[in-house]
Structure formats: structure tokens, C-alpha cells
Design a protein around this motif. Structure first.
Motif, mmCIF file in Angstrom:
data_model
loop_
_atom_site.group_PDB
_atom_site.id
_atom_site.type_symbol
_atom_site.label_atom_id
_atom_site.label_comp_id
_atom_site.label_asym_id
_atom_site.label_seq_id
_atom_site.Cartn_x
_atom_site.Cartn_y
_atom_site.Cartn_z
ATOM 1 N N THR A 280 3.841 -1.452 -49.421
ATOM 2 C CA THR A 280 3.854 -2.226 -50.524
ATOM 3 C C THR A 280 2.626 -2.879 -50.967
ATOM 4 O OG1 THR A 280 5.450 -3.899 -51.668
ATOM 5 C CG2 THR A 280 4.737 -4.386 -49.271
ATOM 6 N N VAL A 281 2.429 -3.635 -52.061
ATOM 7 C CA VAL A 281 1.439 -4.203 -52.230
ATOM 8 C C VAL A 281 0.814 -5.372 -51.181
ATOM 9 C CG1 VAL A 281 0.148 -5.889 -53.975
ATOM 10 C CG2 VAL A 281 1.893 -4.075 -55.046
ATOM 11 N N GLY A 282 -0.564 -5.240 -50.931
ATOM 12 C CA GLY A 282 -1.070 -6.088 -49.989
ATOM 13 C C GLY A 282 -1.014 -5.500 -48.657
ATOM 14 N N ASP A 283 -0.503 -4.250 -48.462
ATOM 15 C CA ASP A 283 -0.877 -3.536 -47.344
ATOM 16 C C ASP A 283 -1.923 -2.644 -47.230
ATOM 17 O OD1 ASP A 283 1.787 -4.656 -46.378
ATOM 18 O OD2 ASP A 283 2.781 -2.573 -46.675
ATOM 19 N N TYR A 284 -2.756 -2.576 -46.048
ATOM 20 C CA TYR A 284 -3.763 -1.837 -45.775
ATOM 21 C C TYR A 284 -3.506 -0.691 -45.195
ATOM 22 C CZ TYR A 284 -8.498 -0.164 -44.613
ATOM 23 O OH TYR A 284 -9.704 0.450 -44.687
ATOM 24 N N VAL A 285 -3.594 0.621 -45.978
ATOM 25 C CA VAL A 285 -2.877 2.023 -45.423
ATOM 26 C C VAL A 285 -4.001 2.885 -45.690
ATOM 27 C CG1 VAL A 285 -0.874 1.630 -46.435
ATOM 28 C CG2 VAL A 285 -2.469 2.672 -47.919
ATOM 29 N N GLY A 290 -7.544 11.148 -46.070
ATOM 30 C CA GLY A 290 -8.673 10.256 -45.985
ATOM 31 C C GLY A 290 -8.855 9.075 -46.834
ATOM 32 N N GLU A 291 -7.805 8.935 -47.809
ATOM 33 C CA GLU A 291 -7.870 7.873 -48.745
ATOM 34 C C GLU A 291 -7.458 6.664 -47.818
ATOM 35 O OE1 GLU A 291 -6.131 10.282 -49.247
ATOM 36 O OE2 GLU A 291 -6.675 11.276 -51.052
ATOM 37 N N ALA A 292 -8.132 5.770 -47.988
ATOM 38 C CA ALA A 292 -7.861 4.296 -47.050
ATOM 39 C C ALA A 292 -7.921 2.939 -48.089
ATOM 40 C CB ALA A 292 -8.443 3.962 -45.619
ATOM 41 N N GLY A 293 -7.357 2.111 -47.914
ATOM 42 C CA GLY A 293 -7.925 0.796 -48.678
ATOM 43 C C GLY A 293 -6.495 -0.196 -48.786
ATOM 44 N N THR A 294 -6.660 -1.377 -49.481
ATOM 45 C CA THR A 294 -5.225 -2.096 -49.580
ATOM 46 C C THR A 294 -4.572 -1.646 -50.934
ATOM 47 O OG1 THR A 294 -6.766 -3.989 -48.466
ATOM 48 C CG2 THR A 294 -4.770 -4.602 -49.726
ATOM 49 N N ILE A 295 -3.294 -1.781 -50.898
ATOM 50 C CA ILE A 295 -2.608 -1.636 -52.002
ATOM 51 C C ILE A 295 -2.594 -2.753 -53.186
ATOM 52 C CG2 ILE A 295 -0.289 -0.909 -53.045
ATOM 53 C CD1 ILE A 295 0.172 0.632 -50.580
ATOM 54 N N TYR A 328 -1.732 -0.293 -41.835
ATOM 55 C CA TYR A 328 -2.259 -1.224 -40.445
ATOM 56 C C TYR A 328 -1.593 -2.640 -40.725
ATOM 57 C CZ TYR A 328 -5.686 2.551 -39.643
ATOM 58 O OH TYR A 328 -5.983 3.651 -39.347
ATOM 59 N N SER A 329 -1.141 -2.947 -41.844
ATOM 60 C CA SER A 329 -0.938 -4.503 -42.337
ATOM 61 C C SER A 329 0.399 -4.970 -42.082
ATOM 62 C CB SER A 329 -1.748 -4.945 -43.348
ATOM 63 O OG SER A 329 -1.269 -4.139 -44.288
ATOM 64 N N ASP A 330 1.273 -3.737 -42.898
ATOM 65 C CA ASP A 330 2.891 -4.080 -42.960
ATOM 66 C C ASP A 330 3.093 -5.641 -43.616
ATOM 67 O OD1 ASP A 330 5.517 -3.759 -43.164
ATOM 68 O OD2 ASP A 330 5.719 -4.088 -41.012
#
Length: 437
Positions: A280-285, A290-295, A328-330
């Protein structure tokens, strides 16, 4: 003039009709008396406005700095005070209309004056009161021309012509009047739908007790409901049968279905993501691709990831369902990292864990729950003894949060303060007797 196009002939007929009407009014005592009453009504409206305007402003205007629903409503009503003059003129003219109808049996000039005052009110509404750019554009190119046609008494004639012109589109038939009415009503409905959607999204976003995924799903459901109702209401206003529309829509759907499979798949995947709440919004995935970042945003078609260097990556919702995703963040849960370092072989390694754990524990971002810093012996290297300190933080070690870097600074300072040497590679070159070749 006999060979002129029909539109030119109609324009000349209207011009002749207007000229005849003007001459009739100029030569009629009853018309002059009505002009006099119009002037009296306007002057009375000006005088009344000068007295009422300050009093009404003082009565309606809220105190400076006052907030709340009542203050907002009072400011909204206050914005309509410029309409006081034309509306008072319209009211006084309506009173004069009943007088002239009784005395002369005719009130055509008075009725014309009333329509002119309404036209002036529409101009003031568009130029001074409306602030929304879309509504101002709609008022300038729809409301004002419509009121001008009404002021000159041609509205009924134009309406009849538009009602007589019918357009046939397959099984659907509608008049030009329905089309014009639909364009106007559709513009207002979808503007109101957009405004309602923004208000509902803002209200849902403030409900902190709900999970971010639940808030996003509720906002999307409200958006679909608002615009769905607006569409159905628009079809009803235009007089289009929903049965005929369903037949046409089914034919179009069969033709476009194959090309829209991906869009449908992404939409359904987005609903599943919002329902399950796995990302969800705010999670780091991080995705397998290879795509990675904060939603930072989840739309009906895709999720938008923001990398640590500020770039946005648009990832289709389907990728979150059919590929492996590491979260990574959940929504703010803690994460564990480790920082590796080495010490010299001359060091009493039994002292190292306690020194490093105490130094890292003093850092403000390091958590003690679920576990405090843990310094472990990892192995014996070529140049020194390898250690690593594990620590928990409430966030992601990315471009904005240099957790590992700060931990390594703390390790360096702790080792230097306690006289522990950090090794660097040494090479021993042995030269045996004889010449080098």
C-alpha cells in the motif's frame, strides 16, 4: 434577396422584425411609460442597494479569523452581494409590470427590461462571483449567450428549432436540444462529481484509524459510485434509453475487449491489492524486475514508486500479483541491517562486541525492540578479524536515511577511542638470493 441562403434570409427577417418592434415602441405612449417605469425601477434599485449593501455585508460577514462551517457558509453567501443591484431592479420592474398591464393592457417593454436585468445578473455572476476556471469558462460561453438569447425574446424559437432537429445513430435517436442539454448538464454533473470526489477523498484520507489500503479502496469506490451516478443521470437528462445504449455498448465492448485485456487485468489486480493490503501507499517494495522504491500513489491501472533519488517508476498493478514482491516496510514496520568492519589480529576481540553494541545503541534511530544492536564475529580474514553489527531501525536505509553510514561512523569512533586498530592489507615481499628476472 430571393436567391440568398436560408440563414441570410432568416437573419434579415429577424432584423426586420426587430426594427418594426423598435418603431412600434418608439411611437407608442404605453411603451414610453414602460420605459419610464424601467428607469424608475433601476434608480430605486441603485438607491436601495447603496443602503442595503453595507448593512447586509456587516450582517453576513464573519469575524476576522473565524473558521468553521457557519463561517464558511457566511463567506459563500457574502460573495453573492454584487447580485443585489440587478435582482432588486428585476423585483421593482416586476412590480411595475403588473401596474402597466392593468393600465395599458400591455407590458412588453417591461418584460424586455426584466430579461435585460437577468442578463446583467448573469454577467456579474460570471465575471465577479464565480472563481472556478471551468465554471467561469462554462458561464462565459454558455450561460451568457443563453441569457442574451433569452433577453431578446428568441429563446422559445431557438428551442423549437433544436427540438425539431433529430439525429439518428443506429438504434439511438435524439434531438439537437437533447444534445445541447446533455452537454450543459454533463459539464455541470461531472464538475460536481469531480468536486464531490475530491471532498470525499479528503475526508476518507483523514480517517487515520483505517489502514492506508482501506482508505484508498474506499476513495476509489466513492469515485466509481459518484461518476457512475452522474453518467446514469446524464443519460436520463438526455432522454437516451439505457437499453439501446446497452446494445451499442455491448457491440463496442466485443470489439475492444481483446485490446483492453491488460487494462482490465490491471484494474482487477489493483482492487485485489487494496483488499488484501499486501502493498500500500508508504511501503518500500522491490519487484523481480528490479524496480524498487516507495509506493507514493496507487491508481486504477498502476502503482507509482518513488526511488531514493526522486525518480518515479510506474509499475502495472498486475506485476504485484504475478511476480514476487519484497515488501521492506509494510506500512512502517522495523527493518534489520548490518554494518561490517574488521579489527587487527593484535586486538583483544573479547572487548569488541560490548564496545560496539554500546556505541551503536546510543544512536537515536537504532531500536531496542524487537532487538538491540548485536555485534557478531564473522570470520578471520587475510588482513584482520571480521565483525558485523546488526541493528534494527524503523525505516528503509535508502538515499534519505543513511543508517549504515552513521553506524559505521559510530564504529570507527568507538574503535579509535579505545585504541583498537582497523587493519589494512599488508603484503610481505621476500627476496631470495640471486638476481631478479
Amino acid at each position: 434577396m430571393e436567391n440568398q441562403p436560408e440563414i441570410v434570409t432568416k437573419a434579415l427577417e429577424f432584423a426586420q422584425w426587430g426594427w418594426d418592434l423598435a418603431l412600434q415602441w418608439l411611437l407608442s405612449p404605453a411603451a414610453w411609460s414602460q420605459f419610464g417605469l424601467l428607469l424608475v425601477a433601476y434608480v430605486a434599485a441603485v438607491l436601495a442597494t447603496r443602503r442595503l449593501h453595507p448593512a447586509l455585508r456587516g450582517l453576513i460577514a464573519p469575524a476576522e479569523g473565524q473558521e468553521g462551517l457557519i463561517a464558511t457558509v457566511r463567506r459563500f453567501v457574502l460573495a453573492f452581494l454584487p447580485l443585489l443591484l440587478p435582482l432588486l431592479a428585476y423585483l421593482f420592474t416586476a412590480i411595475g409590470e403588473s401596474v402597466t398591464a392593468t393600465l395599458f393592457g400591455s407590458s412588453a417593454v417591461i418584460a424586455f427590461g426584466k430579461r435585460v436585468f437577468l442578463f446583467l445578473a448573469a454577467r456579474i455572476l460570471v465575471s465577479e462571483i464565480i472563481r472556478d476556471p471551468f465554471l467561469k469558462l462554462l458561464g462565459r460561453y454558455v450561460l451568457i449567450p443563453l441569457m442574451a438569447i433569452y433577453a431578446v425574446g428568441l429563446l422559445d424559437l431557438v428551442s423549437d428549432k433544436l427540438n425539431e432537429s433529430v439525429v439518428h445513430l443506429g438504434n439511438i435517436s435524439f434531438s439537437l436540444m437533447s444534445l445541447v442539454r446533455g452537454l450543459i448538464a454533463g459539464s455541470l454533473l461531472f464538475w460536481f462529481g469531480r468536486w464531490s470526489n475530491d471532498q470525499s477523498a479528503a475526508y476518507i484520507g483523514k480517517q487515520e484509524e483505517l489502514r492506508p489500503a482501506t482508505r484508498t479502496l474506499a476513495a476509489k469506490a466513492a469515485e466509481v459510485t459518484i461518476f457512475g451516478l452522474a453518467f446514469l443521470l446524464l443519460m436520463n437528462i438526455m432522454g437516451i434509453s439505457l437499453t439501446s445504449l446497452a446494445v451499442l455498448g455491448g457491440a463496442i465492448g466485443v470489439g475492444l475487449g481483446f485490446g483492453l485485456q491488460k487494462i482490465a487485468s490491471n484494474f482487477i489486480s489493483g482492487v485485489i491489492l487494496l483488499l488484501e493490503g499486501q502493498a500500500t501507499v508508504g511501503d518500500y517494495v522491490a519487484l523481480d524486475g528490479g524496480e524498487a522504491g516507495t509506493i507514493v500513489k496507487m491508481t486504477a491501472r498502476a502503482a507509482i514508486l518513488e526511488t531514493f533519488d526522486g525518480r518515479w517508476i510506474v509499475v502495472p498493478n498486475e506485476d504485484f500479483i504475478v511476480t514476487r514482491v519484497v515488501n521492506y516496510s509494510d506500512s512502517g514496520s522495523a527493518n534489520r541491517y548490518d554494518a561490517a568492519f574488521s579489527v587487527s589480529y593484535d586486538t583483544d576481540i573479547n572487548r569488541v562486541p560490548a564496545l560496539i553494541e554500546a556505541a551503536v545503541a546510543r544512536l537515536p534511530f537504532v531500536l531496542q525492540d524487537p532487538d538491540g544492536p548485536d555485534c557478531e564475529l564473522r570470520g578471520f580474514g587475510d588482513s584482520g578479524i571480521d565483525f558485523a553489527v546488526e541493528f534494527w531501525v524503523n525505516g528503509i536505509d535508502d538515499g534519505r536515511n543513511k543508517y549504515t553510514s552513521q553506524v559505521l561512523f559510530a564504529v570507527w569512533n568507538a574503535l579509535k577511542e579505545n585504541g583498537i586498530e582497523i587493519p589494512y592489507p599488508h603484503r610481505v615481499v621476500e627476496i631470495k638470493s640471486g638476481s631478479l628476472t
